[in-house]
Design an enzyme around this catalytic site. Structure first.
Site, mmCIF file in Angstrom:
data_model
loop_
_atom_site.group_PDB
_atom_site.id
_atom_site.type_symbol
_atom_site.label_atom_id
_atom_site.label_comp_id
_atom_site.label_asym_id
_atom_site.label_seq_id
_atom_site.Cartn_x
_atom_site.Cartn_y
_atom_site.Cartn_z
ATOM 1 N N CYS A 153 50.195 44.331 1.580
ATOM 2 C CA CYS A 153 50.355 42.897 1.262
ATOM 3 C C CYS A 153 49.232 42.368 0.304
ATOM 4 O O CYS A 153 48.975 42.643 -0.760
ATOM 5 C CB CYS A 153 50.652 42.073 2.645
ATOM 6 N N HIS A 174 54.952 44.784 5.275
ATOM 7 C CA HIS A 174 54.050 44.971 6.391
ATOM 8 C C HIS A 174 54.726 46.232 7.255
ATOM 9 O O HIS A 174 55.587 46.224 8.122
ATOM 10 C CB HIS A 174 54.052 43.769 7.281
ATOM 11 N N GLU A 182 53.245 47.785 9.612
ATOM 12 C CA GLU A 182 52.700 47.915 11.092
ATOM 13 C C GLU A 182 53.612 47.162 11.888
ATOM 14 O O GLU A 182 53.368 47.177 13.159
ATOM 15 C CB GLU A 182 51.175 47.012 11.062
ATOM 16 N N SER A 186 37.017 42.056 39.932
ATOM 17 C CA SER A 186 38.019 41.216 40.138
ATOM 18 C C SER A 186 39.107 41.638 41.041
ATOM 19 O O SER A 186 39.984 41.052 41.405
ATOM 20 C CB SER A 186 38.263 40.449 38.905
ATOM 21 N N GLY A 187 39.503 42.931 40.934
ATOM 22 C CA GLY A 187 40.634 43.605 41.248
ATOM 23 C C GLY A 187 41.476 43.939 40.119
ATOM 24 O O GLY A 187 42.645 44.519 40.308
ATOM 25 N N GLY A 188 41.246 43.335 39.101
ATOM 26 C CA GLY A 188 42.118 43.653 37.937
ATOM 27 C C GLY A 188 41.808 44.881 37.318
ATOM 28 O O GLY A 188 40.767 45.473 37.487
ATOM 29 N N ILE A 189 42.733 45.238 36.229
ATOM 30 C CA ILE A 189 42.573 46.678 35.813
ATOM 31 C C ILE A 189 41.167 46.894 34.977
ATOM 32 O O ILE A 189 40.621 48.182 35.032
ATOM 33 C CB ILE A 189 43.865 47.008 34.959
ATOM 34 N N ASP A 190 40.761 45.806 34.241
ATOM 35 C CA ASP A 190 39.616 46.079 33.365
ATOM 36 C C ASP A 190 38.440 46.236 34.052
ATOM 37 O O ASP A 190 37.534 47.380 33.999
ATOM 38 C CB ASP A 190 39.474 44.904 32.460
ATOM 39 N N SER A 191 38.135 45.342 35.184
ATOM 40 C CA SER A 191 36.931 45.622 35.741
ATOM 41 C C SER A 191 36.947 46.749 36.859
ATOM 42 O O SER A 191 35.979 47.503 37.030
ATOM 43 C CB SER A 191 36.714 44.428 36.897
ATOM 44 N N THR A 192 38.057 47.406 37.487
ATOM 45 C CA THR A 192 38.259 48.406 38.159
ATOM 46 C C THR A 192 38.293 49.719 37.365
ATOM 47 O O THR A 192 37.465 50.406 37.795
ATOM 48 C CB THR A 192 39.881 48.192 38.609
#
Length: 515
Positions: free
Chosen positions: A83, A172, A174, A226-232
């Site tokens: 583009c 595009h 993508e 936090s119990g979320g996926i990232d911090s776990t």
């Protein structure tokens, strides 16, 4: 360890630049996005195997339009321009540009011309649907380029210089709307650039553990869970790298879901032997939130109080050198955007104020990853589905899902209603089909009839959305029978509720969360 194959994407401000990076990574090739102010020497030092120029909203002829340093085309590696990138490339190499009479947005039928490697495996006897979003166009290709694609309104929809391995497309590839977009990108990666597909989550895990062990050495790290996926995932990766020198702190802020804090702590202690402290600070948070109705004020109170509590607990550990955070690649991209961060719609609750306050070095093992890649890493680490596929949960928790003032009674009503929403989504098989689903307690009561009596009770709103990355979202078209069952259960099982409504707003203009 052998150097990672790398594709460098130059960002000219397109809203879908991240999609380019994701498509490249989905093909098994590592990619990085850099702002268009990056120099050719800087890119050369990154040792890219290929370069992709993104689209963008500017017009090449504008005085302040992003430019292309010619040295980027002289690195000796293949280049794909998309583009605005195509227009910039055409302008820089001596082609002729023109402004379209009307801006072209939406689908177009592309006719493939010549024997271009980008078209390998695509039926050239018929047109293929592509997605356009442009105002300017290349009228005459630069010397050395052949026209390899056209549409009904665009004579030069794609061009190629096979000798220099430089290719450009006006559409595009993508975006999902371009039918053969993935194949075109893969053809560039593997047929033109002849790259190796060596980007896997197993290789990432191996490298991340090794690098963290070397970085930390014999020192200590503190991590907010936090119990979320990232911090776990951060905690489990670090635990594998440094063992008991990782100190995890889970702060219960009083606005978590039903039994959430204890369940998360028990699971992580039992299955991963984490050095984990459970801080029950519910009263401290709720006292500060008493009487507060403004959502931005709620977020700030929870954020500041979290920093206070976490700082106290971390200092009690003794000498700690590092703070681990679950920063993801989109956060990194946003911070180095070619135009700077976008406008703040809501303040984000995170632990961003902690490193300065505590004089700690940051360690961010996930800063290279997109959210879907974090889920794959979680699978590699053996985390269970209930963590891998857990719906996003805001840092301020239920405080921004109880609209208006927060009280113990209102939190109790929302927790019970939300538990029913989660249970029904799971039992019906819809939990993993939607991006996010939750209940919201509204700041009003309505008249109802139960038995022979009149009621005047609370209203619960259901917010269930489809999304890929939370940048945009649409309301989920759940079966009416499922919505009816959720509504019936909430009204019958949650004391104090006599009405349930379904939010059918999209993002934009609405946000996913109500506050």
């Amino acid at each position: 360890m052998e150097a990672q194959t790398k594709v460098i994407i130059i960002d000219y401000g397109s809203q879908v630049t991240q999609l380019i990076a994701r498509r490249v990574r989905e093909a098994g090739v590592y990619s990085e996005i850099h702002p268009c102010i990056v120099t050719a020497d800087q890119v050369r030092a990154m040792k890219p195997a290929a370069v992709i120029l993104s689209g963008g909203p500017a017009s090449v002829g504008e005085a302040d339009a992003p430019t292309l340093e010619k040295g980027l085309l002289e690195l000796g590696v293949p280049v794909l321009a998309i583009c605005y990138g195509m227009q910039l490339l055409g302008h820089n190499l001596g082609g002729q540009l023109a402004t379209s009479e009307t801006r072209e947005y939406g689908p177009a039928d592309l006719t493939l011309l010549g024997d271009c490697p980008l078209w390998d495996g695509i039926d050239k006897s018929a047109t293929t649907r592509v997605w356009m979003s442009h105002g300017d166009k290349v009228k005459t290709p630069p010397p050395g380029f052949a026209v390899v694609g056209r549409t009904a309104t665009l004579d030069v929809a794609a061009m190629a210089d096979d000798a220099r391995r430089i290719y450009a497309v006006q559409f595009h590839p993508e975006v999902h709307h371009t039918e053969e977009g993935t194949r075109i990108i893969n053809n560039f990666l593997f047929h033109v650039a002849k790259l190796k597909a060596d980007w896997t989550m197993s290789s990432f895990v191996e490298r991340a553990i090794k690098e963290m062990a070397e970085t930390v050495g014999d020192r200590h790290v503190v991590c907010a869970l936090s119990g979320g996926i990232d911090s776990t995932v951060v905690a489990v990766l670090l635990h594998k790298a440094i063992g008991k020198r990782l100190h995890c702190i889970f702060v219960d802020n009083g606005v978590l879901r039903l039994n959430e804090g204890q369940e998360v702590v028990d699971y992580l202690r039992e299955h991963f032997d984490l050095n984990l402290k459970y801080v029950q600070a519910q009263r401290r948070f709720l006292d500060k939130l008493e009487g507060v109705e403004d959502p931005e004020q709620k977020r700030k109170i929870i954020g500041y109080t979290f920093i206070e509590v976490f700082d106290e607990e971390a200092k009690a550990l003794g000498h700690v050198d590092f703070l681990a955070q679950g920063t993801l690649y989109p956060d990194v991209i946003e911070s180095v955007s070619h135009k700077g961060p976008s406008a703040v719609i809501k303040s984000h609750h995170n632990v961003g104020g902690l490193p300065e306050k505590m004089n700690l070095k940051l360690i961010e093992p996930l800063r290279e990853l997109f959210k879907d890649e974090v889920r794959k890493v979680a699978g590699e680490l053996g985390l269970p589905d209930f963590i891998i596929w857990r719906h996003p949960f805001p840092g301020p928790g239920l405080a921004i899902r109880v609209i208006g003032e927060i009280t113990e009674e209102r939190l109790d009503i929302l927790r019970k209603a939300d538990k029913i929403v989660q249970a029904e989504l799971m039992s019906s098989g819809w939990y993993r089909k939607v991006w996010q689903g939750f209940a919201v307690l509204l700041p009003l009561k309505t008249v109802g009839v139960m038995g022979d009596g009149r009621t005047y009770e609370h209203v619960i709103a259901l917010r269930i959305v489809d999304s890929v990355d939370a940048m945009t979202a649409d309301w989920a078209r759940l079966p009416s029978e499922l919505l009816e069952r959720i509504s019936s259960r909430i009204i019958n099982e949650v004391k104090g509720v006599n009405r349930v409504v379904y939010d059918i707003s999209s993002k934009p203009p609405s946000t996913i969360e109500w506050e």
